[in-house]
Design an enzyme around this catalytic site. Sequence first.
Site, PDB file in Angstrom:
ATOM      1  N   CYS A  53      37.628  52.706  37.010  1.00 52.39           N
ATOM      2  CA  CYS A  53      36.177  52.583  37.188  1.00 52.39           C
ATOM      3  C   CYS A  53      35.793  53.158  38.536  1.00 52.39           C
ATOM      4  O   CYS A  53      34.671  53.591  38.744  1.00 52.39           O
ATOM      5  CB  CYS A  53      35.766  51.128  37.076  1.00 52.39           C
ATOM      6  SG  CYS A  53      36.822  50.069  38.050  1.00 52.39           S
ATOM      7  N   GLU A  76      31.497  43.448  35.126  1.00 51.25           N
ATOM      8  CA  GLU A  76      31.950  44.534  36.007  1.00 51.25           C
ATOM      9  C   GLU A  76      32.032  45.771  35.130  1.00 51.25           C
ATOM     10  O   GLU A  76      32.802  45.786  34.168  1.00 51.25           O
ATOM     11  CB  GLU A  76      33.323  44.215  36.603  1.00 51.25           C
ATOM     12  CG  GLU A  76      33.395  42.917  37.399  1.00 51.25           C
ATOM     13  CD  GLU A  76      32.630  42.952  38.701  1.00 51.25           C
ATOM     14  OE1 GLU A  76      32.117  44.029  39.075  1.00 51.25           O
ATOM     15  OE2 GLU A  76      32.529  41.896  39.350  1.00 51.25           O
TER      16      GLU A  76
HETATM   17  P1  NAP Z   1      35.096  48.795  26.696  1.00 52.31           P
HETATM   18  O1  NAP Z   1      35.262  49.690  25.550  1.00 52.31           O
HETATM   19  O2  NAP Z   1      33.720  48.461  27.144  1.00 52.31           O
HETATM   20  O3  NAP Z   1      35.894  47.448  26.338  1.00 52.31           O
HETATM   21  C1  NAP Z   1      36.039  46.403  27.257  1.00 52.31           C
HETATM   22  C2  NAP Z   1      36.333  45.119  26.508  1.00 52.31           C
HETATM   23  O4  NAP Z   1      35.179  44.731  25.743  1.00 52.31           O
HETATM   24  C3  NAP Z   1      37.474  45.257  25.516  1.00 52.31           C
HETATM   25  O5  NAP Z   1      38.240  44.070  25.509  1.00 52.31           O
HETATM   26  C4  NAP Z   1      36.722  45.431  24.191  1.00 52.31           C
HETATM   27  O6  NAP Z   1      37.476  45.071  23.064  1.00 52.31           O
HETATM   28  C5  NAP Z   1      35.570  44.482  24.413  1.00 52.31           C
HETATM   29  N1  NAP Z   1      34.435  44.689  23.500  1.00 52.31           N
HETATM   30  C6  NAP Z   1      34.104  45.811  22.821  1.00 52.31           C
HETATM   31  N2  NAP Z   1      32.991  45.582  22.079  1.00 52.31           N
HETATM   32  C7  NAP Z   1      32.626  44.301  22.295  1.00 52.31           C
HETATM   33  C8  NAP Z   1      31.563  43.494  21.820  1.00 52.31           C
HETATM   34  N3  NAP Z   1      30.651  43.954  20.991  1.00 52.31           N
HETATM   35  N4  NAP Z   1      31.477  42.220  22.266  1.00 52.31           N
HETATM   36  C9  NAP Z   1      32.374  41.732  23.138  1.00 52.31           C
HETATM   37  N5  NAP Z   1      33.425  42.451  23.601  1.00 52.31           N
HETATM   38  C10 NAP Z   1      33.544  43.734  23.214  1.00 52.31           C
HETATM   39  O7  NAP Z   1      35.857  49.361  27.995  1.00 52.31           O
HETATM   40  P2  NAP Z   1      37.311  50.003  28.100  1.00 52.31           P
HETATM   41  O8  NAP Z   1      37.284  51.355  27.469  1.00 52.31           O
HETATM   42  O9  NAP Z   1      38.357  49.037  27.685  1.00 52.31           O
HETATM   43  O10 NAP Z   1      37.443  50.168  29.691  1.00 52.31           O
HETATM   44  C11 NAP Z   1      36.902  51.238  30.382  1.00 52.31           C
HETATM   45  C12 NAP Z   1      35.562  50.890  30.999  1.00 52.31           C
HETATM   46  O11 NAP Z   1      35.714  49.759  31.858  1.00 52.31           O
HETATM   47  C13 NAP Z   1      35.016  51.993  31.890  1.00 52.31           C
HETATM   48  O12 NAP Z   1      33.640  52.108  31.688  1.00 52.31           O
HETATM   49  C14 NAP Z   1      35.314  51.479  33.293  1.00 52.31           C
HETATM   50  O13 NAP Z   1      34.491  52.025  34.284  1.00 52.31           O
HETATM   51  C15 NAP Z   1      35.104  50.023  33.110  1.00 52.31           C
HETATM   52  N6  NAP Z   1      35.795  49.256  34.161  1.00 52.31           N
HETATM   53  C16 NAP Z   1      35.077  48.642  35.143  1.00 52.31           C
HETATM   54  C17 NAP Z   1      35.723  47.978  36.175  1.00 52.31           C
HETATM   55  C18 NAP Z   1      34.978  47.297  37.280  1.00 52.31           C
HETATM   56  O14 NAP Z   1      35.588  46.501  38.001  1.00 52.31           O
HETATM   57  N7  NAP Z   1      33.703  47.550  37.476  1.00 52.31           N
HETATM   58  C19 NAP Z   1      37.104  47.936  36.181  1.00 52.31           C
HETATM   59  C20 NAP Z   1      37.811  48.563  35.154  1.00 52.31           C
HETATM   60  C21 NAP Z   1      37.149  49.208  34.152  1.00 52.31           C
HETATM   61  P3  NAP Z   1      38.240  46.202  22.191  1.00 52.31           P
HETATM   62  O15 NAP Z   1      39.158  46.898  23.103  1.00 52.31           O
HETATM   63  O16 NAP Z   1      38.941  45.375  21.168  1.00 52.31           O
HETATM   64  O17 NAP Z   1      37.170  47.090  21.646  1.00 52.31           O
END
Ligand code: NAP
Length: 521
Positions: free
Chosen positions: A318, A284
């Site tokens: 999001c 997502e």
């Molecule tokens: P993010 O930076 O992509 O991180 C999401 C998760 O992935 C975190 O737990 C992060 O860990 C982990 N991660 C980072 N690098 C990784 C890797 N190489 N391998 C595996 N996991 C990894 O996103 P965010 O800043 O936390 O959240 C915001 C984003 O989420 C926005 O783009 C938003 O639109 C999206 N979102 C989407 C939805 C939906 O339902 N479609 C809902 C909510 C949010 P770390 O934090 O330790 O880096």
Amino acid sequence: MAEGFRITYATMSADNEELHKLYEEGIETATSWLGQKHPLYVNGEARVGSGYKEVRSPIDSDMLIGEFAQATREDVRDAIAAAKGFARTWADTPWRERVRIVRKAADLMTERRNELSALMAMEVGKSRLEALGDVEESADLLRWNCNEMEKHDGFTTPMQSLGSAGEYYDVLRPYGVWAVISPFNFPMALAAGPTSGALVAGNCVVFKPAHLGLFTGLKLYELYMDAGLPKAAFHYLSGPGSVVGDEIVHHPDVGGITFTGSYEVGMGIYKGFAADYPKPIICEMGGKNPTIVSDKADLDKATDGVMRSAFGYGGQKCSANSRVYVHRKVHDEFVRLLREKTEKIKVGNPLEKDVFLGPIIDESAVATFEEAAAEAKKNGEVITGGDQITDGDLARGNYVQPTIVEVPLDSWIWKKELFVPFVSIAPYDDLDEAIRLANDTEYGLTAGLYSEDRAEIDKWLSSIEAGVVYVNRRAGATTGAWPGVQPFGGWKGSGTTGKAGGGPYYVTQYMREQSRTVIQE
Ligand code: NAP
């Protein structure tokens, strides 16, 4: 809590004294939890990993949320091995028993919602009602996933016989080890929804929360343990994405993953996960969600809805509304009203009762805000906002003004997910053109329309490319989905499965079909 009072994102304007009194007690409890050291948990064993890392609040850098153990690759491997070792037992546990435990966790969540939401507010900067909404949504997601198992009798379906006597039936069975990687912005709901889906379906879960949502993630772990979940069925791995996430994604014994987060990270995981054979992955991802305001719209409704969806939780949803296309005939009046409402928004410490907009998550979000504001100042017009706020105590947090801009349609602002309180507006002349612009994005998460004309509504509904769509909604143009009311999932670059959380096709994704024939002659 007042009898029958239900918190959802649509009750944002709730002015309920009792609710605030209880929340204030929650702040006291959560404050007493701050500043401590917290281990990670592998098979119920508390571990330190490579050591502790400090986390500070976006509200005020003087507020130490806590120090959190950072899991090593070895910790992750141990968690996956323990989950794998218990997978058969958990899968063979009657589904009603799994549902009983998850329901108990939902009830505990509701019971503890004040302290959990106050903690979340401190950890990620949500306003009171946004934080309460996140916790209560989490409990409802757990309940929804339990209901689905019950409604479908554990997903066992009798099949036809071709003659030989015996049993012919179809069952859905779990994958074994399921990983959940969650984002910072809904640190409870987007951990609770996927983990409970995986658990009721009979999978053991390894859970990696975002580095800015570790404490809320730990509270979810405690809720499951207090509800009686076997410790081998759920492992809490605090630690960086580049270590914990990477190890999970490349481990052969992980049967499926639910990732919620950015497009960039999600696509990397999507492409990297199924290296040897096909494996299910639910990603997502982000959004660049449009609203169209027709010349047949109720502008009071439209400006309320856009204001809430653009600036609620600082645009860090999001589903946030970041693009608005307004019919030229009503453009000036729409902008005037939206500006007026936006300038009344109270920005400040979100623990305070009347604050609508708290800080954004970190310095890199502030840098993104400043970059977008600079682009608008250079190539367009800033209608309101555009600056960081550093008055008094706010200087120790990440506060920015809610910002409305008009920029040319070829500006990068229309394409990039900013994840800050920032919305751009453009006029249109023809609805087909507005729909084409709304769809001109790699994302397809949510979308909104304001029009009182049924023909326009039908045209938009049949042509808008998004998974969650709203028409004429004052409570939020593009935000505020609720389990069982608005299933939530994205199309195109916003989601990989086309199936939505809190909807009728969600839980089945955590299981695979086995068709069983047992001849008895
Ligand atoms: P993010 O930076 O992509 O991180 C999401 C998760 O992935 C975190 O737990 C992060 O860990 C982990 N991660 C980072 N690098 C990784 C890797 N190489 N391998 C595996 N996991 C990894 O996103 P965010 O800043 O936390 O959240 C915001 C984003 O989420 C926005 O783009 C938003 O639109 C999206 N979102 C989407 C939805 C939906 O339902 N479609 C809902 C909510 C949010 P770390 O934090 O330790 O880096």
